[in-house]
Motif scaffolding. Structure first.
Motif, PDB file in Angstrom:
ATOM      1  N   MET A 270     -34.447   1.099 -14.554  1.00  0.00           N
ATOM      2  CA  MET A 270     -34.667  -0.211 -13.942  1.00  0.00           C
ATOM      3  C   MET A 270     -35.957  -0.223 -13.129  1.00  0.00           C
ATOM      4  N   LEU A 271     -36.705  -1.290 -13.301  1.00  0.00           N
ATOM      5  CA  LEU A 271     -37.898  -1.558 -12.504  1.00  0.00           C
ATOM      6  C   LEU A 271     -37.620  -2.777 -11.635  1.00  0.00           C
ATOM      7  N   VAL A 272     -37.819  -2.645 -10.325  1.00  0.00           N
ATOM      8  CA  VAL A 272     -37.697  -3.794  -9.428  1.00  0.00           C
ATOM      9  C   VAL A 272     -39.102  -4.159  -8.978  1.00  0.00           C
ATOM     10  N   ALA A 273     -39.575  -5.331  -9.439  1.00  0.00           N
ATOM     11  CA  ALA A 273     -40.966  -5.716  -9.237  1.00  0.00           C
ATOM     12  C   ALA A 273     -41.065  -7.207  -8.925  1.00  0.00           C
ATOM     13  N   PRO A 274     -41.346  -7.563  -7.678  1.00  0.00           N
ATOM     14  CA  PRO A 274     -41.497  -6.690  -6.526  1.00  0.00           C
ATOM     15  C   PRO A 274     -40.147  -6.344  -5.922  1.00  0.00           C
ATOM     16  N   CYS A 275     -40.164  -5.376  -5.005  1.00  0.00           N
ATOM     17  CA  CYS A 275     -38.942  -4.987  -4.295  1.00  0.00           C
ATOM     18  C   CYS A 275     -39.112  -5.319  -2.817  1.00  0.00           C
ATOM     19  N   SER A 276     -38.264  -6.194  -2.323  1.00  0.00           N
ATOM     20  CA  SER A 276     -38.312  -6.572  -0.909  1.00  0.00           C
ATOM     21  C   SER A 276     -37.707  -5.470  -0.044  1.00  0.00           C
ATOM     22  N   MET A 277     -37.967  -5.502   1.246  1.00  0.00           N
ATOM     23  CA  MET A 277     -37.386  -4.532   2.162  1.00  0.00           C
ATOM     24  C   MET A 277     -35.881  -4.716   2.277  1.00  0.00           C
ATOM     25  N   ARG A 278     -35.409  -5.936   2.091  1.00  0.00           N
ATOM     26  CA  ARG A 278     -33.963  -6.183   2.109  1.00  0.00           C
ATOM     27  C   ARG A 278     -33.299  -5.504   0.922  1.00  0.00           C
TER      28      ARG A 278
END
Length: 201
Positions: free
Chosen positions: A82-90
């Motif tokens: 899995m790629l999370v793009a973008p990834c928030s701090m939450r």
């Protein structure tokens, strides 16, 4: 066919998720997209309605973030990661602490527990200690923190060049080769003599 999950969370940089889907589209990889509620708000700020409408057509399968019973919520459903793009701090915090409160964070948790590849394109600056500790926690669990830092040696001509290079390098971590990716020492057209690269810094 290989399967890959693409998550888009609420940090600025919605374009990274779009670019990931664009680069994966012509490949023999089935894409599974999940977008957080905050990401949809960010997307409305950063892109036109027509661009957002086109987004879901880039993915093979699209899930509601509330569909906690989706296929990608189970470890028995095989993916390459899995790629999370973008990834928030939450989202980073939720993943770091195993809080599977929606499909995006649950899918990331599954990827980690199954020892598959998880890459988080974290978007925030500056960072406080909580952010850094969450990055450490994800790293210790086997995830990869990949902030989209521009590679200026490319002789960049547009913002799209920056986004494309960052996402292509993130896809490298899944052993996915993007043919157009300029690589140092291979495809780079620096046109510099060796002595020009040895200047004192």
């Amino acid at each position: 066919m290989k399967r890959m999950i693409v998550g888009i969370s609420g940090a600025t940089g919605f374009a990274y998720g779009i670019k990931a889907l664009e680069l994966l589209k012509p490949m023999d990889i089935q894409t599974h997209l999940v977008i957080s509620k905050a990401a949809k708000i960010t997307g409305n700020y950063e892109h036109s309605k027509s661009q957002l409408a086109q987004l879901e057509s880039l993915a093979d399968i699209v899930y509601s973030v509330d569909n906690i019973g989706a296929a990608i919520a189970s470890g028995s459903y095989k993916t390459i990661g899995m790629l999370v793009a973008p990834c928030s701090m939450r989202t980073l915090a939720a993943i770091a602490h195993g809080l599977s409160d929606n499909l995006l964070t649950r899918a990331a948790d599954v990827v980690l527990k199954e020892r598959r590849r998880l890459v988080l394109m974290t978007r925030e600056a500056p960072l406080h200690l909580g952010h850094i500790k969450n990055m450490e926690a994800v790293t210790l669990m086997g995830g990869i923190i990949f902030p989209p830092v521009p590679a200026l040696y490319q002789h960049i001509e547009s913002v799209d060049d920056i986004i494309t290079h960052s996402v292509a390098r993130a896809l490298d971590l899944f052993d996915i080769n993007v043919p157009s990716l300029a690589r140092w020492g291979e495809d780079m057209s620096l046109n510099q003599k060796p002595e020009e690269n040895n200047e004192d810094i």
